[in-house]
Design a protein around this motif. Structure first.
Motif, PDB file in Angstrom:
ATOM      1  N   ASP A 290      59.948 -40.340  59.496  1.00  0.00           N
ATOM      2  CA  ASP A 290      58.737 -41.460  58.761  1.00  0.00           C
ATOM      3  C   ASP A 290      58.845 -42.971  58.790  1.00  0.00           C
ATOM      4  OD1 ASP A 290      57.076 -38.723  58.059  1.00  0.00           O
ATOM      5  OD2 ASP A 290      59.051 -38.457  56.789  1.00  0.00           O
ATOM      6  N   LEU A 291      60.168 -43.048  58.354  1.00  0.00           N
ATOM      7  CA  LEU A 291      60.078 -44.552  58.518  1.00  0.00           C
ATOM      8  C   LEU A 291      59.772 -45.285  60.228  1.00  0.00           C
ATOM      9  CD1 LEU A 291      63.292 -45.514  56.435  1.00  0.00           C
ATOM     10  CD2 LEU A 291      60.969 -46.698  55.571  1.00  0.00           C
ATOM     11  N   LYS A 292      60.416 -44.262  60.783  1.00  0.00           N
ATOM     12  CA  LYS A 292      59.563 -44.820  62.370  1.00  0.00           C
ATOM     13  C   LYS A 292      58.162 -44.471  62.921  1.00  0.00           C
ATOM     14  CE  LYS A 292      63.987 -44.206  64.800  1.00  0.00           C
ATOM     15  NZ  LYS A 292      65.003 -42.716  65.494  1.00  0.00           N
ATOM     16  N   ALA A 293      57.449 -44.115  62.433  1.00  0.00           N
ATOM     17  CA  ALA A 293      56.313 -43.798  62.509  1.00  0.00           C
ATOM     18  C   ALA A 293      55.618 -44.609  61.544  1.00  0.00           C
ATOM     19  CB  ALA A 293      55.897 -42.333  61.938  1.00  0.00           C
ATOM     20  N   ALA A 294      56.066 -45.340  60.106  1.00  0.00           N
ATOM     21  CA  ALA A 294      55.043 -46.258  59.604  1.00  0.00           C
ATOM     22  C   ALA A 294      55.399 -47.530  60.488  1.00  0.00           C
ATOM     23  CB  ALA A 294      56.264 -45.698  58.292  1.00  0.00           C
ATOM     24  N   ILE A 295      57.170 -47.700  60.921  1.00  0.00           N
ATOM     25  CA  ILE A 295      57.459 -49.516  61.586  1.00  0.00           C
ATOM     26  C   ILE A 295      56.214 -48.775  62.622  1.00  0.00           C
ATOM     27  CG2 ILE A 295      58.486 -50.207  62.569  1.00  0.00           C
ATOM     28  CD1 ILE A 295      61.266 -49.227  60.517  1.00  0.00           C
ATOM     29  N   ARG A 296      55.895 -47.971  63.521  1.00  0.00           N
ATOM     30  CA  ARG A 296      55.303 -48.278  64.834  1.00  0.00           C
ATOM     31  C   ARG A 296      53.226 -48.515  64.713  1.00  0.00           C
ATOM     32  NH1 ARG A 296      55.400 -46.775  69.744  1.00  0.00           N
ATOM     33  NH2 ARG A 296      53.685 -46.042  70.968  1.00  0.00           N
ATOM     34  N   ARG A 297      53.544 -48.010  63.713  1.00  0.00           N
ATOM     35  CA  ARG A 297      51.404 -48.311  63.189  1.00  0.00           C
ATOM     36  C   ARG A 297      51.778 -49.809  62.354  1.00  0.00           C
ATOM     37  NH1 ARG A 297      52.299 -43.586  61.117  1.00  0.00           N
ATOM     38  NH2 ARG A 297      52.753 -43.499  59.018  1.00  0.00           N
ATOM     39  N   VAL A 298      52.153 -50.353  61.994  1.00  0.00           N
ATOM     40  CA  VAL A 298      52.122 -51.987  61.193  1.00  0.00           C
ATOM     41  C   VAL A 298      52.558 -52.948  62.405  1.00  0.00           C
ATOM     42  CG1 VAL A 298      52.457 -50.379  59.065  1.00  0.00           C
ATOM     43  CG2 VAL A 298      54.548 -51.808  60.756  1.00  0.00           C
ATOM     44  N   THR A 299      53.479 -52.392  63.457  1.00  0.00           N
ATOM     45  CA  THR A 299      53.928 -53.128  64.340  1.00  0.00           C
ATOM     46  C   THR A 299      52.440 -53.198  65.719  1.00  0.00           C
ATOM     47  OG1 THR A 299      56.458 -52.529  64.149  1.00  0.00           O
ATOM     48  CG2 THR A 299      55.412 -53.467  66.074  1.00  0.00           C
ATOM     49  N   LEU A 300      52.305 -51.953  66.175  1.00  0.00           N
ATOM     50  CA  LEU A 300      50.999 -51.655  66.641  1.00  0.00           C
ATOM     51  C   LEU A 300      49.657 -52.895  65.973  1.00  0.00           C
ATOM     52  CD1 LEU A 300      51.138 -48.029  68.365  1.00  0.00           C
ATOM     53  CD2 LEU A 300      51.976 -50.423  68.509  1.00  0.00           C
ATOM     54  N   SER A 301      49.717 -52.262  65.202  1.00  0.00           N
ATOM     55  CA  SER A 301      48.558 -53.404  64.397  1.00  0.00           C
ATOM     56  C   SER A 301      48.258 -55.010  63.532  1.00  0.00           C
ATOM     57  CB  SER A 301      48.123 -52.756  63.039  1.00  0.00           C
ATOM     58  OG  SER A 301      49.136 -52.694  61.886  1.00  0.00           O
ATOM     59  N   ASN A 302      49.716 -55.162  64.459  1.00  0.00           N
ATOM     60  CA  ASN A 302      50.622 -56.588  64.494  1.00  0.00           C
ATOM     61  C   ASN A 302      49.879 -57.066  62.967  1.00  0.00           C
ATOM     62  OD1 ASN A 302      51.315 -57.867  67.010  1.00  0.00           O
ATOM     63  ND2 ASN A 302      48.858 -57.273  67.440  1.00  0.00           N
ATOM     64  N   LYS A 303      50.298 -56.565  62.207  1.00  0.00           N
ATOM     65  CA  LYS A 303      50.943 -56.450  60.366  1.00  0.00           C
ATOM     66  C   LYS A 303      52.071 -57.150  60.326  1.00  0.00           C
ATOM     67  CE  LYS A 303      46.855 -52.990  58.440  1.00  0.00           C
ATOM     68  NZ  LYS A 303      47.142 -52.140  57.895  1.00  0.00           N
ATOM     69  N   ALA A 304      53.286 -57.384  61.091  1.00  0.00           N
ATOM     70  CA  ALA A 304      54.329 -57.015  60.769  1.00  0.00           C
ATOM     71  C   ALA A 304      55.282 -56.722  62.358  1.00  0.00           C
ATOM     72  CB  ALA A 304      54.956 -55.981  59.783  1.00  0.00           C
TER      73      ALA A 304
END
Length: 796
Positions: A290-304
């Motif tokens: 779940d952490l990996k999925a969240a990291i992927r989402r914020v990375t793809l959206s250029n939030k982090a």
């Protein structure tokens, strides 16, 4: 912020406590397309680039990636000159990347199309056209130097295209490396939210300097230690073991995971639900997937930006970096659809699933055996071998002879290039960087003038004369230069009308030095290059108006036209473009009124044709100034009162007349020279500040803008956001306590004064100083300086 329960120092139960050993796969046939094409679907494709400041470790990291993926049997070394990615003779001789090299390899069932880009400012064009087609990027930072000036430049280039990135802090094996400090600099200088997903574990006890530095790392997502077997110096054997409370880094790892979950909760709602429902409010119980999925989402959206660590030269941290590329960087399906514009100025999106072919040529390389090799990215449809293409930029048809998959200098012939992939076309004669390619039977795209967004080409700052050894060598030199310009659009070649010399301009001294090397070594021509000179610009300090009349006999036919041209300098407050005006090379042009008036007087002429002819005339007149023949900039130019003479007035006559009018108006408007101005960042120790500032502001005619420490806190960057960075004193050797941050001097300096600055800075700082610079525009030069330049250029 999430309200979390009291953290108990207990082992995490979600990961196995036994050791897991990962071994490098044996070297295999490295070609990944023809043999396994069906295994690599679009979701399992990653188009990534490696971007960084020079000497941060880009090529070193790339070579390790190829070794662990089984592409190479031994690790290439820059010092030995046997790297796969730096294969040009000039690259191996100098130990730097000059040409952005592409290679394809497989990792964990995915195909990775990797582009290794240069870090030197002179080759910024290579970075620009690479990031234009990338889906994601790995930014490598020097753990000792931190975020350097060119790092900021390439980061901004990637930000213009909204490319998701991960950061890899390299060189943690070196004395003075500081992971936590570099994380803070990512937040402060790059203006992006760092997510620490790894912590370095340093070896403090060894008395041998060779074994000090990074020895293992903590995976914060899975709460495991990742260790490399010291008996295998190639770093091929990795052991992952669950963290235990008895370990010295456990408490810091708990803080890091807590901070990671908290940061993700601020940017991603889904992880909040997981935190309260699946993890029952415990940061350590949030499942790793779940952490990996969240990291992927914020990375793809250029939030982090996820932050990893390692030491590529010591073969540490590269395999987890490859895993992060798969886990967190996008596939072509995750990227926005390509934006297309049409001749009618309308825009539309081209989805990846569109059956019609649409591709962008982003790089051209001249191969002595194969001829021009055009690198393309296919945005929709499928590119097949022997296909006939239409270039919507040049309006020409071209035929595909072969399609290739690149492995640096090696190739594999392939039948197709699918949407979302990068490949090479052999056989295109007139395609250049930035051209859009469609299928020759796509009538809608051809008639509508479909164009993908182009690639920004920087203006050259230096030029030099090219002298063929003899008259018989002139044709070979011109052909070689033509091929070089097609390869590298930041190069410009022209002939000086007064001296008849062949001139070539580029981004810097090293850039032109490489041109000379390639002319002699790659193209085997006999030529020499003259003294390096600055590429100045010209402008006018006053307003003027001139009437021009063109009356000549061309091929037995009389050609006549007359017009008036008005010219004035652009004031600082006039930067906004008025309606009906066109912006070109820093000039504002008006052509709307004149075409309408002329067509009313002579109905036989098409207003659009007149408008284009007038515009061509204005651009031609502005291409050569009245002082030394350099291009003009910062001017408002308007052509009006066009007089026509029936059939004697041709479009060519109109263009020539307007061009003459511009030249006459410029001569009466007090023309002057402008010189390139550089934004210079000089990083020095505190005890050298005085001498360096004195040199910049005095000898080099610069203006010092400011002084800051590389460790200064920036209170303007989102004060309410708490960014986690581990304390270096806990995780790094005691040597770091003696580290004193360097001071960064920011100044605006004329480019002509920066020649030889590298040697001077070494002398002033005892070799400890470093600098980087970029062109920020053109500034007026003093009259004494202008007279000296004119005297030098004209030779009297």
């Amino acid at each position: 912020m999430l309200k979390f329960a009291t953290v108990l120092l207990k082992p995490v139960s979600l990961v196995p406590t036994r050791s897991t050993t990962l071994r490098r796969t044996l070297p295999r046939q490295f070609k990944t397309y023809a043999t396994n094409a069906k295994d690599f679907t679009i979701p399992k494709t990653r188009n990534i680039g490696i971007i960084a400041h020079i000497d941060a470790g880009k090529t070193t990291t790339s070579e390790r990636m190829l070794y662990y993926a089984g592409v190479t049997k031994r690790i290439g070394d820059i010092d030995d000159g046997d790297t796969v990615m730096d294969y040009l003779a000039a690259e191996r001789e100098r130990g730097i990347t000059i040409n952005s090299a592409a290679i394809t390899f497989g990792w964990q069932g995915h195909r990775i199309n990797l582009i290794d880009t240069p870090g030197h400012v002179d080759f910024t064009m290579e970075v620009e056209r690479a990031v234009r087609v990338l889906d994601g990027a790995v930014t490598i930072l020097d753990g000792v130097a931190g975020v350097e000036a060119q790092t900021e430049t390439v980061w901004k280039q990637a930000s213009r295209y909204d490319i998701p990135r991960i950061a890899f802090i390299n060189k943690l094996d070196r004395t003075g490396a500081a992971f936590g400090r570099t994380v803070k600099e990512i937040w402060k200088k790059l203006r992006t939210r760092p997510l620490v997903i790894q912590l370095p574990i340093m070896n403090e006890e060894s008395m041998d300097e060779r074994h000090k530095g990074l020895r293992a790392l903590v995976d914060v997502v899975t709460m495991e230690t990742v260790q490399w077997d010291p008996s295998h110096t190639d770093g091929s054997i990795i052991t992952r073991t669950a963290l235990h409370p008895d370990q010295s880094v456990y408490a810091e790892a708990v803080k890091a995971r807590t901070a990671l979950v908290e940061a993700l909760a601020e940017m991603d709602d889904a992880i909040v639900d997981v935190f309260f429902e699946a993890a029952e409010g415990d940061h350590l119980l949030v499942p790793a997937h779940d952490l990996k999925a969240a990291i992927r989402r914020v990375t793809l959206s250029n939030k982090a930006v996820p932050v990893l660590c390692g030491a590529s030269f010591k073969n540490l941290g590269v395999q987890p970096l490859l895993n992060a590329v798969i886990d967190y960087l996008p596939s072509p399906l995750d990227r926005p659809d390509a934006l297309a514009t049409y001749s009618s100025a309308k825009t539309s999106l081209i989805p990846l699933s569109d059956a019609k072919l649409c591709a962008l040529a982003f790089k051209v390389v001249h191969d002595a055996r194969r001829g021009p090799m055009v690198y393309v990215k296919v945005y929709s449809g499928k590119l097949n071998t022997r296909m006939t293409l239409f270039n919507t930029t040049t309006r020409l048809k071209e035929r595909v002879n072969k399609l290739l998959q690149m492995y640096a200098k090696d190739v594999e012939e392939i039948p197709t290039i699918d949407a979302g992939n990068i490949g090479v076309i052999v056989g295109l004669k007139d395609t250049r960087t930035g051209d859009t390619l469609v299928q020759s039977n796509d009538t809608h795209a051809i008639k509508s003038g479909l164009q993908l967004s182009n690639i920004e080409i920087p203006s050259p700052a230096f030029f030099s004369a090219v002298e063929p050894a003899s008259v018989s060598d002139e044709e070979a030199v011109e052909t070689a230069l033509k091929n070089l310009v097609r390869e590298d659009p930041s190069l410009k070649v022209w002939t000086d009308e007064e001296s008849g010399q062949l001139l070539v301009s580029g981004m810097g001294e090293l850039h032109l030095e490489i041109v000379k090397d390639r002319l002699v070594n790659d193209f085997k021509v006999k030529a020499d290059m003259g003294k390096m000179r600055i590429s100045y610009r010209e402008t006018c300090q006053a307003s003027s108006e001139a009437r021009a009349e063109y009356d000549k006999e061309v091929m037995g036919k009389r050609a006549r036209a007359a017009c008036r041209v008005e010219i004035s300098p652009i004031e600082q407050e006039e930067q906004t473009l008025e309606e009906g005006w066109i912006l070109n090379s820093g000039n504002q042009l008006s052509v709307a009124d004149i075409s309408q008036d002329a067509s009313e007087k002579d109905p036989q002429m098409n207003p659009e044709d007149i408008k284009q002819a007038v515009q061509n005339g204005l651009l031609g007149g502005l291409a050569r100034g009245a002082v030394l023949g350099f291009p003009l900039t910062k001017l408002k130019v308007k052509a009006f009162d066009l007089e026509t003479f029936g059939p004697e007035t041709t479009l060519g006559a109109i263009s020539a007349c307007v061009s003459n009018g511009v030249f006459e108006a410029v001569k009466k408007a007090n023309p002057c020279l402008l010189e390139p101005m550089m934004e210079v960042y000089t990083e020095v120790n505190e005890n050298h500040i005085g001498s360096v500032v004195s040199n910049l502001s005095g000898t080099r005619r610069g203006h010092v803008i400011g002084l800051e420490s590389s460790m200064d806190d920036d209170n303007d960057v989102n004060d309410h956001v708490q960014v986690y960075a581990p304390p270096d004193s806990l995780l790094v050797s005691s040597d770091i306590e003696a580290y004193k941050p360097k001071q960064v001097i920011k100044a605006h300096v004329p480019l002509s004064s920066m020649l030889g600055y590298s040697s001077a800075l070494r002398s002033l700082t005892g070799g400890s100083g470093s600098f980087s610079m970029r062109v920020i525009g053109y500034g007026e030069m003093g009259k004494d300086r202008e007279r000296a330049v004119i005297s030098e250029m004209k030779g009297w």
